[in-house]
Design a protein around this motif. Structure first.
Motif, mmCIF file in Angstrom:
data_model
loop_
_atom_site.group_PDB
_atom_site.id
_atom_site.type_symbol
_atom_site.label_atom_id
_atom_site.label_comp_id
_atom_site.label_asym_id
_atom_site.label_seq_id
_atom_site.Cartn_x
_atom_site.Cartn_y
_atom_site.Cartn_z
ATOM 1 N N PRO A 18 0.815 -1.228 0.000
ATOM 2 C CA PRO A 18 0.000 0.000 0.000
ATOM 3 C C PRO A 18 0.846 1.275 0.000
ATOM 4 O O PRO A 18 0.456 2.285 -0.592
ATOM 5 C CB PRO A 18 -0.853 -0.119 1.269
ATOM 6 N N LEU A 19 2.018 1.224 0.647
ATOM 7 C CA LEU A 19 2.908 2.380 0.605
ATOM 8 C C LEU A 19 3.415 2.614 -0.815
ATOM 9 O O LEU A 19 3.495 3.763 -1.281
ATOM 10 C CB LEU A 19 4.096 2.173 1.545
ATOM 11 N N ALA A 20 3.753 1.534 -1.516
ATOM 12 C CA ALA A 20 4.222 1.656 -2.900
ATOM 13 C C ALA A 20 3.148 2.278 -3.789
ATOM 14 O O ALA A 20 3.433 3.108 -4.653
ATOM 15 C CB ALA A 20 4.625 0.280 -3.436
ATOM 16 N N MET A 21 1.892 1.876 -3.561
ATOM 17 C CA MET A 21 0.808 2.464 -4.349
ATOM 18 C C MET A 21 0.619 3.933 -3.986
ATOM 19 O O MET A 21 0.368 4.779 -4.850
ATOM 20 C CB MET A 21 -0.489 1.686 -4.128
ATOM 21 N N GLN A 22 0.766 4.245 -2.710
ATOM 22 C CA GLN A 22 0.627 5.635 -2.275
ATOM 23 C C GLN A 22 1.715 6.505 -2.890
ATOM 24 O O GLN A 22 1.489 7.687 -3.193
ATOM 25 C CB GLN A 22 0.719 5.692 -0.746
ATOM 26 N N TRP A 23 2.887 5.926 -3.094
ATOM 27 C CA TRP A 23 4.000 6.672 -3.696
ATOM 28 C C TRP A 23 3.903 6.753 -5.217
ATOM 29 O O TRP A 23 4.794 7.264 -5.876
ATOM 30 C CB TRP A 23 5.328 6.028 -3.308
ATOM 31 N N GLY A 24 2.807 6.241 -5.777
ATOM 32 C CA GLY A 24 2.556 6.395 -7.196
ATOM 33 C C GLY A 24 3.001 5.245 -8.068
ATOM 34 O O GLY A 24 3.022 5.374 -9.299
ATOM 35 N N LEU A 25 3.313 4.108 -7.461
ATOM 36 C CA LEU A 25 3.798 2.982 -8.254
ATOM 37 C C LEU A 25 2.673 2.286 -9.016
ATOM 38 O O LEU A 25 2.902 1.620 -10.013
ATOM 39 C CB LEU A 25 4.515 1.981 -7.335
ATOM 40 N N GLY A 26 1.422 2.415 -8.553
ATOM 41 C CA GLY A 26 0.309 1.712 -9.188
ATOM 42 C C GLY A 26 0.062 0.384 -8.496
ATOM 43 O O GLY A 26 0.981 -0.221 -7.953
ATOM 44 N N TRP A 27 -1.194 -0.099 -8.543
ATOM 45 C CA TRP A 27 -1.496 -1.300 -7.763
ATOM 46 C C TRP A 27 -0.857 -2.550 -8.344
ATOM 47 O O TRP A 27 -0.461 -3.458 -7.600
ATOM 48 C CB TRP A 27 -3.013 -1.473 -7.610
ATOM 49 N N GLN A 28 -0.708 -2.625 -9.680
ATOM 50 C CA GLN A 28 -0.095 -3.817 -10.271
ATOM 51 C C GLN A 28 1.387 -3.943 -9.944
ATOM 52 O O GLN A 28 1.833 -4.994 -9.464
ATOM 53 C CB GLN A 28 -0.323 -3.827 -11.787
#
Length: 415
Positions: A163-173
């Motif tokens: 979830p942190l990675a998605m929050q940083w803009g990485l995308g859910w995939q």
């Protein structure tokens, strides 16, 4: 720590074996805990409903179960090197395939990747306990605690980092696919350590003191299917582990219905997983002072009853404290079950087979729990009935584990 191998096998350095146990095992749960906190985003992108989403937990756990039953045969035919390293490649492939073009990211494909990861995890989980008993015969409780802690620690990483990675803009995939990287990093170390052992388990020394029921052959394990104790272990482990599967699948979505963000709910699941890891490491060490592990198992199950009841009745009162309590109960109970299964037999081959059978049927049974909770939510319109169901199951397992008296192990497994 004492590292022991057979006289016919090359000795594996203690530091290397310890590193392999931790680094391999820590990769067995992130793929499972990562989707929960991202559930709302994944459902919006793929159109999955709750029952479909539950398959991201149900399918890999079921495959872990089936693979657990196949693990003893696979170990005999393929050897530890091929079994474990091949399984790591499957996990890496399953994670990497989650990084697909957005236009083709369907729920079915996501479920298929979960299946690939689950198939990979199955053989590792089915073979590692027996290898631990063989390689570390004087430190089984400590090593099984470390194994269980690494398992739960990996779950904490998945719940927090994705979830942190998605929050940083990485995308859910990409946030799901990143877990292929640590698997590939662990692979060379595993290859090195396992290549120092014999490629095939039968070539390793076997403890000659197998019970009479083994028909005199240390590699004979089919008789375990005919023992009631095998099925009692399987039933108890499966019902208990269903609580873990339900928590992984639904704790984050549950709190998101209470207004929590993906990162906040992922952090709560990570806290629960850290508590699992700490308890999984501590309880076997504490229980190691006495071969009778029942007192600690009852304590761990009482924590689960209180934790699930807290989710059902007072979810917003003290969520962090409740997550810690529930995590301690789930983690400690898991590691104690792994230890108790190995306690039943002196032969590493047969004890490992009993552990594989327990995990195999247990994970198949546990896989149903997330789907049951989804169905209860659909029928009642809330998560309360599902959490109360898990509290009731934990209370039932508490009664069942009182039968694990070590004084009776030889008798219940005898012919």
């Amino acid at each position: 720590m004492t590292t022991s191998t057979s006289s016919s096998s090359t000795r594996v350095p203690a530091w290397l074996w310890l590193s392999v146990v931790v680094l391999v095992t820590i990769n067995l749960r992130p793929f499972l805990t990562a989707p929960g906190p991202l559930g709302h985003t994944i459902q919006q992108a793929t159109g999955m409903d709750l029952r479909s989403f539950s398959w991201l937990t149900l399918l890999p756990m079921a495959l872990m179960g089936i693979g657990g039953w196949l693990a003893p045969s696979a170990l005999l035919r393929l050897g530890a090197l091929t079994s474990i390293c091949g399984s790591l490649l499957l996990i890496a492939l399953g994670c990497a395939l989650r990084m697909v073009p957005a236009g083709t990211a369907t729920g079915s494909l996501l479920i298929a990747t979960a299946g690939l990861c689950g198939a990979g995890v199955a053989l590792v989980q089915g073979t590692m306990p027996g290898l631990i008993k063989r390689q570390s015969p004087h430190n089984v409780a400590l090593m099984m605690g470390l194994y269980s802690a690494a398992l739960m620690g990996g779950g904490a990483l998945g719940a927090q980092i994705s979830p942190l990675a998605m929050q940083w803009g990485l995308g859910w995939q990409p946030s799901l696919a990143i877990w292929a990287i640590p698997v590939l990093l662990a692979l060379p170390l595993a290859w090195r350590a396992l290549s120092l052992m014999h490629a095939k388990t039968p070539a390793m020394s076997a403890t000659p003191h197998a019970p009479a029921a083994s028909s005199g052959s240390d590699n004979s394990t089919g008789w375990l299917f005919r023992r009631r104790r095998t099925w009692l272990l399987l039933l108890s482990f499966g019902l208990m582990n269903g609580g873990y599967g339900s928590t992984v699948a639904w704790l984050a979505p549950f709190y998101q219905t209470h207004g929590w963000t993906a990162t906040q709910s992922g952090s709560l699941l990570a806290i629960l997983s850290i508590a699992q890891a700490a308890s999984a490491l501590a309880m076997p060490a504490l229980a190691g002072r006495n071969v009778d592990r029942r007192l600690w198992m009852v304590l761990a199950l009482l924590m689960q009853v209180i934790g699930f009841a807290g989710l059902a009745l007072w979810p917003d009162a003290m969520p962090t404290l409740n997550a810690i309590l529930l995590g301690m109960g789930l983690g400690g109970c898991f590691s104690l079950f792994m230890l108790v299964a190995l306690d039943h037999l002196p032969s590493p081959t047969q004890a490992g087979a009993l552990s594989s059978l327990m995990q195999g049927g247990g994970f198949i049974l546990a896989a149903l729990a997330p789907l049951i909770m989804a169905q209860l939510h659909e029928l009642s319109g809330s998560w309360t009935s599902g959490w109360l169901y898990q509290a009731t199951v934990a209370a039932l397992v508490l009664v069942l584990v009182t039968r694990f008296n070590p004084k009776h192990y030889a008798r219940v497994l005898a012919a």
